[in-house]
Design an enzyme around this catalytic site. Structure first.
Site, PDB file in Angstrom:
ATOM      1  N   GLU A  38      -9.305 -55.758  23.262  1.00 43.04           N
ATOM      2  CA  GLU A  38     -10.258 -56.015  24.343  1.00 43.04           C
ATOM      3  C   GLU A  38     -11.448 -56.844  23.850  1.00 43.04           C
ATOM      4  O   GLU A  38     -11.605 -57.044  22.647  1.00 43.04           O
ATOM      5  CB  GLU A  38     -10.727 -54.682  24.936  1.00 43.04           C
ATOM      6  N   LYS A  82     -19.327 -58.035  32.094  1.00 45.41           N
ATOM      7  CA  LYS A  82     -18.428 -57.071  31.453  1.00 45.41           C
ATOM      8  C   LYS A  82     -17.449 -56.656  32.553  1.00 45.41           C
ATOM      9  O   LYS A  82     -17.819 -55.919  33.462  1.00 45.41           O
ATOM     10  CB  LYS A  82     -19.299 -55.907  30.959  1.00 45.41           C
ATOM     11  N   VAL A 124     -11.816 -51.763  28.583  1.00 47.86           N
ATOM     12  CA  VAL A 124     -10.513 -51.110  28.427  1.00 47.86           C
ATOM     13  C   VAL A 124      -9.764 -51.150  29.762  1.00 47.86           C
ATOM     14  O   VAL A 124      -8.576 -51.477  29.819  1.00 47.86           O
ATOM     15  CB  VAL A 124     -10.675 -49.661  27.920  1.00 47.86           C
ATOM     16  N   ASP A 126     -20.126 -40.311  37.367  1.00 50.24           N
ATOM     17  CA  ASP A 126     -20.062 -41.570  36.631  1.00 50.24           C
ATOM     18  C   ASP A 126     -18.874 -41.457  35.682  1.00 50.24           C
ATOM     19  O   ASP A 126     -18.993 -41.013  34.542  1.00 50.24           O
ATOM     20  CB  ASP A 126     -21.371 -41.822  35.870  1.00 50.24           C
ATOM     21  N   SER A 142     -15.785 -43.469  33.952  1.00 45.11           N
ATOM     22  CA  SER A 142     -15.339 -44.822  33.613  1.00 45.11           C
ATOM     23  C   SER A 142     -14.015 -45.147  34.292  1.00 45.11           C
ATOM     24  O   SER A 142     -13.098 -44.321  34.348  1.00 45.11           O
ATOM     25  CB  SER A 142     -15.177 -44.950  32.104  1.00 45.11           C
ATOM     26  N   ALA A 143     -13.916 -46.381  34.778  1.00 50.14           N
ATOM     27  CA  ALA A 143     -12.650 -46.869  35.354  1.00 50.14           C
ATOM     28  C   ALA A 143     -11.552 -46.879  34.292  1.00 50.14           C
ATOM     29  O   ALA A 143     -10.366 -46.936  34.642  1.00 50.14           O
ATOM     30  CB  ALA A 143     -12.853 -48.268  35.930  1.00 50.14           C
ATOM     31  N   ASP A 144     -11.916 -46.795  33.020  1.00 47.65           N
ATOM     32  CA  ASP A 144     -10.899 -46.734  31.960  1.00 47.65           C
ATOM     33  C   ASP A 144      -9.915 -45.585  32.221  1.00 47.65           C
ATOM     34  O   ASP A 144      -8.705 -45.721  32.002  1.00 47.65           O
ATOM     35  CB  ASP A 144     -11.540 -46.486  30.586  1.00 47.65           C
ATOM     36  N   LYS A 179     -15.876 -42.381  23.684  1.00 47.83           N
ATOM     37  CA  LYS A 179     -17.146 -42.557  22.974  1.00 47.83           C
ATOM     38  C   LYS A 179     -17.981 -41.272  22.973  1.00 47.83           C
ATOM     39  O   LYS A 179     -18.032 -40.555  23.956  1.00 47.83           O
ATOM     40  CB  LYS A 179     -17.897 -43.739  23.562  1.00 47.83           C
TER      41      LYS A 179
HETATM   42  N1  PSU Z   1     -14.979 -49.198  22.049  1.00 52.84           N
HETATM   43  C1  PSU Z   1     -15.958 -49.545  21.183  1.00 52.84           C
HETATM   44  N2  PSU Z   1     -17.023 -50.255  21.679  1.00 52.84           N
HETATM   45  C2  PSU Z   1     -17.113 -50.641  23.018  1.00 52.84           C
HETATM   46  C3  PSU Z   1     -16.050 -50.273  23.908  1.00 52.84           C
HETATM   47  C4  PSU Z   1     -15.017 -49.552  23.367  1.00 52.84           C
HETATM   48  O1  PSU Z   1     -15.916 -49.199  20.000  1.00 52.84           O
HETATM   49  O2  PSU Z   1     -18.092 -51.277  23.428  1.00 52.84           O
HETATM   50  C5  PSU Z   1     -16.141 -50.707  25.396  1.00 52.84           C
HETATM   51  C6  PSU Z   1     -14.761 -50.722  26.057  1.00 52.84           C
HETATM   52  O3  PSU Z   1     -14.531 -52.014  26.564  1.00 52.84           O
HETATM   53  C7  PSU Z   1     -14.854 -49.697  27.160  1.00 52.84           C
HETATM   54  C8  PSU Z   1     -16.312 -49.778  27.532  1.00 52.84           C
HETATM   55  O4  PSU Z   1     -13.996 -49.992  28.226  1.00 52.84           O
HETATM   56  O5  PSU Z   1     -16.925 -49.839  26.238  1.00 52.84           O
HETATM   57  C9  PSU Z   1     -16.733 -48.577  28.395  1.00 52.84           C
HETATM   58  O6  PSU Z   1     -17.686 -48.950  29.311  1.00 52.84           O
HETATM   59  P1  PSU Z   1     -18.058 -47.980  30.572  1.00 52.84           P
HETATM   60  O7  PSU Z   1     -18.468 -46.691  29.921  1.00 52.84           O
HETATM   61  O8  PSU Z   1     -19.198 -48.672  31.290  1.00 52.84           O
HETATM   62  O9  PSU Z   1     -16.812 -47.850  31.375  1.00 52.84           O
HETATM   63 MN    MN Z   2     -19.981 -45.963  34.493  1.00 52.97          MN
END
Ligand code: PSU
Ligand code: MN
Length: 306
Positions: free
Chosen positions: A25, A88, A108, A138, A140-142, A159
């Site tokens: 990604e 993003k 992701v 909240d 994530s769409a992941d 994370k």
């Molecule tokens: N893994 C990492 N660093 C990152 C990400 C993943 O080590 O920055 C990114 C990925 O692209 C993941 C995004 O989809 O962080 C999550 O963002 P959000 O929580 O807004 O869905």
């Molecule tokens: Mn979010």
């Protein structure tokens, strides 16, 4: 093949001849790591995939073109763009970036969609998104895309800034199995373990490949996670991670950080608060996950035969 997606010749050749390919990604390039660490890490991940016998396919949007297998030059260009000016892209953002002709990165979620459309079944990242602490809506769409796209995501869990027990619950709802790679517990991103159970432990790339192949044969449409702990020498202790995350979270609250800005802000603040040790762990796990993904992709090809 989907006409909106451009596949680099090397990746297209590998796919056509049944060779191993690993998707990578690009949000970690534009929003996850500072310059020039972002370029170095993205290139190190590609090299790690190659060393394990697979072809890397870093995915991003280049001047509106959704591209599978961007060049080193493109990685450098994306990495140099100011974070607040580059989109993003999650699922909802892909058509916007494409129509506006933007340079943009894929999360992701968006990378899963594009990988699936291109016919790539393995994808490596650092940590997936999940359910945010104190904000159970909240999500994530992941997690949603993992439920929809039959792609195996090699990661170090979700994370550490997230509510990990709730994230694991949503993965279960989405039908996403968690394979612990040489571990019986769900990794904690910067830390090796959260203590949460995984669905099955695999000890080798071949064991992971066998489960991925079984999922493909079954034809159910969800993805799965191969959860790999951060390499021991670069791991942080859980209590140190928790202290930094708690401080970063309360700062994000008081500054009113919302939406897609939350994760990049927290990763940055945790890195500052941990004196850079969290960043070292992040880089280490990213490169290691790329290597493991390459090995699993290669094992899958060997199983499929010539
Ligand atoms: N893994 C990492 N660093 C990152 C990400 C993943 O080590 O920055 C990114 C990925 O692209 C993941 C995004 O989809 O962080 C999550 O963002 P959000 O929580 O807004 O869905
Ligand atoms: Mn979010």
């Amino acid at each position: 093949m989907n006409e909106s997606i451009h596949v680099a010749p090397e990746v297209a050749d590998a796919l056509a001849s049944g060779r191993a390919v690993v998707a990578l990604e690009s949000t970690l390039i534009t929003h996850g790591l500072p310059h020039p660490t972002n370029v170095e890490t993205a290139l190190a991940m590609e090299a790690a995939v190659r060393e394990s016998g697979a072809v890397p396919a870093t995915i991003a949007v280049l001047r509106g073109k959704i591209t599978v297998g961007i060049s080193a030059k493109d990685i450098e260009r994306l990495a140099g763009l100011p974070r607040d000016r580059v989109r993003k892209c999650s699922r909802r953002d892909l058509p916007i970036a494409a129509a506006l002709g933007e340079d943009a990165s894929t999360t992701v979620a968006a990378t899963l969609i594009v990988a699936q459309l291109a016919g790539i079944g393995i994808f490596a990242t650092g940590g997936i998104g999940g359910v945010h602490r104190g904000h159970p809506f909240d999500v994530s769409a992941d997690l949603v895309e993992l439920g929809r796209n039959p792609v195996a995501v090699v990661c170090s869990g979700a994370k550490a800034i997230l509510d990990l027990p709730l994230t694991v619950e949503v993965l279960e709802t989405q039908g996403v199995a968690i394979l612990g790679y040489m571990t019986s517990t769900f990794p904690g991103f910067y830390a090796r373990s959260t203590g949460l159970p995984v669905d099955v432990t695999v000890q080798t790339p071949e064991e992971a490949a066998r489960i991925i192949a079984a999922a493909r044969r079954l034809g159910t449409r969800q993805g799965l996670l191969v959860a790999v702990p951060v390499p021991e020498p670069d791991a942080l202790p859980n209590d140190q991670v928790e202290r930094a995350v708690a401080a970063a979270l309360s700062e994000a609250e008081s500054r009113g950080i919302r939406g897609k800005a939350v994760t990049p802000f927290l990763l940055e603040r945790v890195a500052e608060l941990s004196g850079g040790t969290s960043r070292r762990a992040n880089i280490s796990l990213l490169v290691n996950n790329a290597r493991v993904a390459g090995r699993i992709a290669s094992a899958l090809c060997r199983m499929a035969g010539p």
